[in-house]
Write a protein that holds these residues in place. Structure first.
Motif, PDB file in Angstrom:
ATOM      1  N   PHE A  44       0.809  -1.219   0.000  1.00 40.15           N
ATOM      2  CA  PHE A  44       0.000   0.000   0.000  1.00 40.15           C
ATOM      3  C   PHE A  44       0.845   1.273   0.000  1.00 40.15           C
ATOM      4  CE2 PHE A  44      -2.564  -3.400   1.816  1.00 40.15           C
ATOM      5  CZ  PHE A  44      -3.644  -3.380   0.954  1.00 40.15           C
ATOM      6  N   ARG A  45       2.014   1.199  -0.642  1.00 45.76           N
ATOM      7  CA  ARG A  45       2.844   2.400  -0.776  1.00 45.76           C
ATOM      8  C   ARG A  45       2.320   3.320  -1.865  1.00 45.76           C
ATOM      9  NH1 ARG A  45       6.869  -1.591  -0.539  1.00 45.76           N
ATOM     10  NH2 ARG A  45       7.043  -1.419  -2.795  1.00 45.76           N
ATOM     11  N   ALA A  46       1.959   2.769  -3.016  1.00 50.74           N
ATOM     12  CA  ALA A  46       1.524   3.583  -4.149  1.00 50.74           C
ATOM     13  C   ALA A  46       0.018   3.793  -4.160  1.00 50.74           C
ATOM     14  CB  ALA A  46       1.969   2.929  -5.458  1.00 50.74           C
ATOM     15  N   ILE A  47      -0.717   2.802  -3.708  1.00 48.11           N
ATOM     16  CA  ILE A  47      -2.177   2.866  -3.710  1.00 48.11           C
ATOM     17  C   ILE A  47      -2.638   2.607  -2.282  1.00 48.11           C
ATOM     18  CG2 ILE A  47      -4.259   1.702  -4.479  1.00 48.11           C
ATOM     19  CD1 ILE A  47      -2.972   1.225  -7.126  1.00 48.11           C
ATOM     20  N   GLY A  48      -3.331   3.586  -1.729  1.00 51.54           N
ATOM     21  CA  GLY A  48      -3.795   3.461  -0.352  1.00 51.54           C
ATOM     22  C   GLY A  48      -5.267   3.121  -0.270  1.00 51.54           C
ATOM     23  N   ALA A  49      -5.772   3.151   0.935  1.00 46.01           N
ATOM     24  CA  ALA A  49      -7.171   2.809   1.182  1.00 46.01           C
ATOM     25  C   ALA A  49      -8.119   3.798   0.516  1.00 46.01           C
ATOM     26  CB  ALA A  49      -7.433   2.761   2.681  1.00 46.01           C
ATOM     27  N   GLY A  50      -7.717   5.048   0.414  1.00 44.86           N
ATOM     28  CA  GLY A  50      -8.567   6.056  -0.227  1.00 44.86           C
ATOM     29  C   GLY A  50      -8.797   5.768  -1.702  1.00 44.86           C
ATOM     30  N   ILE A  51      -7.756   5.379  -2.388  1.00 41.63           N
ATOM     31  CA  ILE A  51      -7.875   5.077  -3.812  1.00 41.63           C
ATOM     32  C   ILE A  51      -8.686   3.795  -4.008  1.00 41.63           C
ATOM     33  CG2 ILE A  51      -6.591   4.418  -5.880  1.00 41.63           C
ATOM     34  CD1 ILE A  51      -4.416   6.358  -4.972  1.00 41.63           C
ATOM     35  N   ILE A  52      -8.435   2.797  -3.191  1.00 39.02           N
ATOM     36  CA  ILE A  52      -9.194   1.555  -3.304  1.00 39.02           C
ATOM     37  C   ILE A  52     -10.668   1.804  -2.975  1.00 39.02           C
ATOM     38  CG2 ILE A  52      -9.488  -0.767  -2.358  1.00 39.02           C
ATOM     39  CD1 ILE A  52      -6.410  -0.817  -2.006  1.00 39.02           C
ATOM     40  N   GLY A  53     -10.929   2.597  -1.954  1.00 41.46           N
ATOM     41  CA  GLY A  53     -12.310   2.940  -1.613  1.00 41.46           C
ATOM     42  C   GLY A  53     -12.994   3.732  -2.717  1.00 41.46           C
ATOM     43  N   SER A  54     -12.257   4.643  -3.329  1.00 46.35           N
ATOM     44  CA  SER A  54     -12.809   5.412  -4.443  1.00 46.35           C
ATOM     45  C   SER A  54     -13.118   4.513  -5.629  1.00 46.35           C
ATOM     46  CB  SER A  54     -11.826   6.504  -4.879  1.00 46.35           C
ATOM     47  OG  SER A  54     -11.620   7.427  -3.860  1.00 46.35           O
ATOM     48  N   ALA A  55     -12.229   3.573  -5.920  1.00 46.31           N
ATOM     49  CA  ALA A  55     -12.461   2.641  -7.025  1.00 46.31           C
ATOM     50  C   ALA A  55     -13.694   1.782  -6.738  1.00 46.31           C
ATOM     51  CB  ALA A  55     -11.235   1.761  -7.247  1.00 46.31           C
ATOM     52  N   LEU A  56     -13.838   1.327  -5.505  1.00 43.88           N
ATOM     53  CA  LEU A  56     -15.026   0.542  -5.136  1.00 43.88           C
ATOM     54  C   LEU A  56     -16.301   1.367  -5.248  1.00 43.88           C
ATOM     55  CD1 LEU A  56     -13.752  -1.492  -2.064  1.00 43.88           C
ATOM     56  CD2 LEU A  56     -14.614  -2.421  -4.209  1.00 43.88           C
ATOM     57  N   ALA A  57     -16.248   2.612  -4.795  1.00 43.66           N
ATOM     58  CA  ALA A  57     -17.429   3.474  -4.859  1.00 43.66           C
ATOM     59  C   ALA A  57     -17.808   3.768  -6.312  1.00 43.66           C
ATOM     60  CB  ALA A  57     -17.165   4.777  -4.107  1.00 43.66           C
ATOM     61  N   LEU A  58     -16.826   4.059  -7.144  1.00 42.17           N
ATOM     62  CA  LEU A  58     -17.113   4.334  -8.557  1.00 42.17           C
ATOM     63  C   LEU A  58     -17.635   3.089  -9.267  1.00 42.17           C
ATOM     64  CD1 LEU A  58     -14.093   6.616  -9.500  1.00 42.17           C
ATOM     65  CD2 LEU A  58     -16.504   7.272  -9.402  1.00 42.17           C
ATOM     66  N   ALA A  59     -17.072   1.933  -8.960  1.00 38.28           N
ATOM     67  CA  ALA A  59     -17.535   0.692  -9.586  1.00 38.28           C
ATOM     68  C   ALA A  59     -18.966   0.379  -9.158  1.00 38.28           C
ATOM     69  CB  ALA A  59     -16.604  -0.459  -9.216  1.00 38.28           C
ATOM     70  N   THR A  60     -19.277   0.584  -7.892  1.00 34.81           N
ATOM     71  CA  THR A  60     -20.635   0.352  -7.407  1.00 34.81           C
ATOM     72  C   THR A  60     -21.612   1.307  -8.075  1.00 34.81           C
ATOM     73  OG1 THR A  60     -19.770  -0.435  -5.306  1.00 34.81           O
ATOM     74  CG2 THR A  60     -22.089   0.229  -5.351  1.00 34.81           C
ATOM     75  N   ALA A  61     -21.233   2.587  -8.169  1.00 33.81           N
ATOM     76  CA  ALA A  61     -22.090   3.567  -8.833  1.00 33.81           C
ATOM     77  C   ALA A  61     -22.295   3.205 -10.306  1.00 33.81           C
ATOM     78  CB  ALA A  61     -21.482   4.963  -8.705  1.00 33.81           C
ATOM     79  N   ALA A  62     -21.249   2.751 -10.967  1.00 32.63           N
ATOM     80  CA  ALA A  62     -21.363   2.358 -12.373  1.00 32.63           C
ATOM     81  C   ALA A  62     -22.285   1.165 -12.540  1.00 32.63           C
ATOM     82  CB  ALA A  62     -19.981   2.048 -12.947  1.00 32.63           C
ATOM     83  N   GLU A  63     -22.189   0.189 -11.644  1.00 26.54           N
ATOM     84  CA  GLU A  63     -23.068  -0.981 -11.726  1.00 26.54           C
ATOM     85  C   GLU A  63     -24.519  -0.596 -11.461  1.00 26.54           C
ATOM     86  OE1 GLU A  63     -22.525  -4.088 -12.662  1.00 26.54           O
ATOM     87  OE2 GLU A  63     -20.391  -3.770 -13.014  1.00 26.54           O
ATOM     88  N   LEU A  64     -24.747   0.282 -10.493  1.00 27.28           N
ATOM     89  CA  LEU A  64     -26.110   0.733 -10.221  1.00 27.28           C
ATOM     90  C   LEU A  64     -26.674   1.511 -11.399  1.00 27.28           C
ATOM     91  CD1 LEU A  64     -25.778   1.814  -6.479  1.00 27.28           C
ATOM     92  CD2 LEU A  64     -27.002  -0.170  -7.390  1.00 27.28           C
ATOM     93  N   LEU A  65     -25.872   2.369 -11.994  1.00 26.38           N
ATOM     94  CA  LEU A  65     -26.299   3.132 -13.170  1.00 26.38           C
ATOM     95  C   LEU A  65     -26.600   2.203 -14.337  1.00 26.38           C
ATOM     96  CD1 LEU A  65     -26.754   5.927 -14.452  1.00 26.38           C
ATOM     97  CD2 LEU A  65     -24.348   5.883 -15.127  1.00 26.38           C
ATOM     98  N   GLU A  66     -25.760   1.212 -14.532  1.00 28.97           N
ATOM     99  CA  GLU A  66     -25.976   0.240 -15.616  1.00 28.97           C
ATOM    100  C   GLU A  66     -27.276  -0.534 -15.395  1.00 28.97           C
ATOM    101  OE1 GLU A  66     -23.818  -3.575 -17.749  1.00 28.97           O
ATOM    102  OE2 GLU A  66     -22.958  -2.728 -15.929  1.00 28.97           O
ATOM    103  N   ALA A  67     -27.547  -0.919 -14.164  1.00 30.32           N
ATOM    104  CA  ALA A  67     -28.782  -1.645 -13.857  1.00 30.32           C
ATOM    105  C   ALA A  67     -29.997  -0.745 -14.060  1.00 30.32           C
ATOM    106  CB  ALA A  67     -28.742  -2.172 -12.429  1.00 30.32           C
TER     107      ALA A  67
END
Length: 71
Positions: A44-67
């Protein structure tokens, strides 16, 4: 594991995810998993919890929008 090999695995997961998307397979989640695994492999030197959380949030939003659009 070296950072170069971890980066190569990240790029492979991102490319693989992009290939899966047109076939209706969960390529987005492959990409998110690649990001999380890259963070774990690099301690977690280059990618931290914030980036992973943001990726999860964006992916969830994209899946909800697609549905919603598919509905």
């Amino acid at each position: 594991m070296t950072d170069a090999l971890a980066l190569l695995l990240l790029l492979a997961s991102l490319a693989g995810g992009l290939v899966l998307v047109p076939f209706g397979l969960p390529g987005l989640w492959v990409m998110v998993a690649g990001i999380a695994i890259y963070g774990w492999l690099t301690d977690f030197r280059a990618i931290g919890a914030g980036i992973i959380g943001s990726a999860l949030a964006l992916a969830t939003a994209a899946e909800l929008l697609e549905a919603w659009v598919g509905f």
